[in-house]
Scaffold this motif. Sequence first.
Motif, PDB file in Angstrom:
ATOM      1  N   ALA A  50       0.844  -1.160  -0.008  1.00 53.61           N
ATOM      2  CA  ALA A  50      -0.025   0.042  -0.126  1.00 53.61           C
ATOM      3  C   ALA A  50       0.874   1.328  -0.002  1.00 53.61           C
ATOM      4  CB  ALA A  50      -0.975   0.031   1.107  1.00 53.61           C
ATOM      5  N   THR A  51       2.087   1.326   0.547  1.00 53.11           N
ATOM      6  CA  THR A  51       2.773   2.303   0.728  1.00 53.11           C
ATOM      7  C   THR A  51       3.430   2.844  -0.660  1.00 53.11           C
ATOM      8  OG1 THR A  51       3.627   1.682   2.962  1.00 53.11           O
ATOM      9  CG2 THR A  51       4.811   3.373   1.685  1.00 53.11           C
ATOM     10  N   THR A  52       3.836   1.772  -1.387  1.00 49.39           N
ATOM     11  CA  THR A  52       4.539   2.187  -2.925  1.00 49.39           C
ATOM     12  C   THR A  52       3.400   2.891  -3.435  1.00 49.39           C
ATOM     13  OG1 THR A  52       5.922   0.284  -2.524  1.00 49.39           O
ATOM     14  CG2 THR A  52       5.734   1.042  -4.633  1.00 49.39           C
ATOM     15  N   TRP A  53       2.190   1.840  -3.480  1.00 49.03           N
ATOM     16  CA  TRP A  53       1.026   2.280  -4.311  1.00 49.03           C
ATOM     17  C   TRP A  53       0.528   3.630  -3.984  1.00 49.03           C
ATOM     18  CZ3 TRP A  53      -3.790   4.135  -3.151  1.00 49.03           C
ATOM     19  CH2 TRP A  53      -4.559   4.346  -4.089  1.00 49.03           C
ATOM     20  N   GLN A  54       0.315   4.117  -2.864  1.00 46.76           N
ATOM     21  CA  GLN A  54       0.040   5.495  -2.430  1.00 46.76           C
ATOM     22  C   GLN A  54       0.971   6.532  -3.069  1.00 46.76           C
ATOM     23  OE1 GLN A  54      -2.922   6.076  -0.388  1.00 46.76           O
ATOM     24  NE2 GLN A  54      -2.475   8.162  -1.410  1.00 46.76           N
ATOM     25  N   ILE A  55       2.246   6.157  -2.852  1.00 49.95           N
ATOM     26  CA  ILE A  55       3.300   7.211  -3.245  1.00 49.95           C
ATOM     27  C   ILE A  55       3.380   7.336  -4.757  1.00 49.95           C
ATOM     28  CG2 ILE A  55       5.948   7.607  -3.747  1.00 49.95           C
ATOM     29  CD1 ILE A  55       6.261   6.162  -0.910  1.00 49.95           C
ATOM     30  N   GLU A  56       3.146   6.297  -5.583  1.00 49.21           N
ATOM     31  CA  GLU A  56       2.894   6.613  -6.941  1.00 49.21           C
ATOM     32  C   GLU A  56       1.601   7.061  -7.505  1.00 49.21           C
ATOM     33  OE1 GLU A  56       3.270   2.527  -8.467  1.00 49.21           O
ATOM     34  OE2 GLU A  56       5.546   2.465  -8.110  1.00 49.21           O
ATOM     35  N   HIS A  57       0.411   6.708  -6.557  1.00 44.00           N
ATOM     36  CA  HIS A  57      -0.781   7.453  -7.010  1.00 44.00           C
ATOM     37  C   HIS A  57      -0.658   8.808  -7.036  1.00 44.00           C
ATOM     38  CE1 HIS A  57      -5.005   8.324  -6.192  1.00 44.00           C
ATOM     39  NE2 HIS A  57      -5.137   7.361  -7.195  1.00 44.00           N
ATOM     40  N   THR A  58      -0.248   9.131  -5.707  1.00 40.03           N
ATOM     41  CA  THR A  58      -0.208  10.665  -5.123  1.00 40.03           C
ATOM     42  C   THR A  58       0.561  11.355  -6.257  1.00 40.03           C
ATOM     43  OG1 THR A  58      -0.286  10.088  -2.859  1.00 40.03           O
ATOM     44  CG2 THR A  58       0.502  12.281  -3.707  1.00 40.03           C
ATOM     45  N   THR A 113      -3.000   3.101 -11.582  1.00 38.34           N
ATOM     46  CA  THR A 113      -1.648   2.925 -11.823  1.00 38.34           C
ATOM     47  C   THR A 113      -1.640   1.138 -12.234  1.00 38.34           C
ATOM     48  OG1 THR A 113      -1.336   1.969  -9.139  1.00 38.34           O
ATOM     49  CG2 THR A 113      -0.882   4.252  -9.889  1.00 38.34           C
ATOM     50  N   GLY A 114      -2.695   0.432 -12.417  1.00 42.08           N
ATOM     51  CA  GLY A 114      -2.701  -0.938 -12.864  1.00 42.08           C
ATOM     52  C   GLY A 114      -3.213  -1.192 -14.325  1.00 42.08           C
ATOM     53  N   GLN A 115      -3.337  -2.088 -14.868  1.00 45.38           N
ATOM     54  CA  GLN A 115      -3.860  -2.432 -16.062  1.00 45.38           C
ATOM     55  C   GLN A 115      -5.330  -2.088 -16.227  1.00 45.38           C
ATOM     56  OE1 GLN A 115      -1.803  -3.985 -18.598  1.00 45.38           O
ATOM     57  NE2 GLN A 115      -0.273  -3.540 -17.258  1.00 45.38           N
ATOM     58  N   PRO A 116      -5.768  -1.628 -17.375  1.00 44.40           N
ATOM     59  CA  PRO A 116      -6.838  -1.053 -17.512  1.00 44.40           C
ATOM     60  C   PRO A 116      -8.001  -2.386 -17.171  1.00 44.40           C
ATOM     61  CG  PRO A 116      -5.470  -0.310 -19.289  1.00 44.40           C
ATOM     62  CD  PRO A 116      -4.653  -1.276 -18.358  1.00 44.40           C
ATOM     63  N   ARG A 117      -8.968  -1.805 -16.798  1.00 41.72           N
ATOM     64  CA  ARG A 117     -10.225  -2.648 -16.783  1.00 41.72           C
ATOM     65  C   ARG A 117     -11.494  -2.040 -16.678  1.00 41.72           C
ATOM     66  NH1 ARG A 117      -8.696  -4.816 -10.716  1.00 41.72           N
ATOM     67  NH2 ARG A 117      -9.053  -2.448 -10.400  1.00 41.72           N
TER      68      ARG A 117
END
Length: 218
Positions: A50-58, A113-117
């Motif tokens: 979750a930490t890496t995702w939050q940084i990339e998303h922000t 940040t992931g694959q399109p859905r």
Amino acid sequence: MAEKRAGLPYVWVTWLTKLLTGEASCEWAGWFQARHDRKTWTAVPDDFDATTWQIEHTAARNKYQELLEGNGYDVSTESQNSFHLKGRTATVGGKPDLIAVKGNRGLIVDIKTGQPRTSDHVQVMLYMYAVPKAFPGKYRDITFEGRVVYGEREVPVPSSAVDGKFIERFAELIRRLASNKPARRVPSFGECGFCRIPESECPERVEEETSAAAVDDF
């Protein structure tokens, strides 16, 4: 054991998207979460970073916000956009990444940040439906379009996508998740592998993938 939530069932937009598109089938998981107090049951841990995702998303959200502001939009972000839309049977909550307004034009943006859905598009469609109703004074005369952003790729969601049929399907699902009658349960490794409701609350939870029986002569 989980305790029933006080007041109306509470449904997060993100619980609805995969059920509406068929990417998930176990409506019981949404029913359970909608009707039970989250503080009274312990979620199954996962290995999501979750930490890496939050940084990339922000970082991606901030970049797109700057782009919109450079094009003359007034932009509000996540917590500013949090809503709780109360209906007859349930309250629906959500938090769009970006809401941008210029004149009488509005844009609701979700950063991925992931694959399109397909469910990503539905998430934005649900925001497009709910936001004007949740903030009637602020967005009364605004016509909203949607946009899903994957890195450098942008996918538009036209206002026409939120039509009567879509709203009907959304309302039907909300009513099933809010019902006193438990919704459909679909235990399988594919469904349960992404579900955080523990076996103590769902004895039918499938923890391991079953191997196929050996068959010959076909």
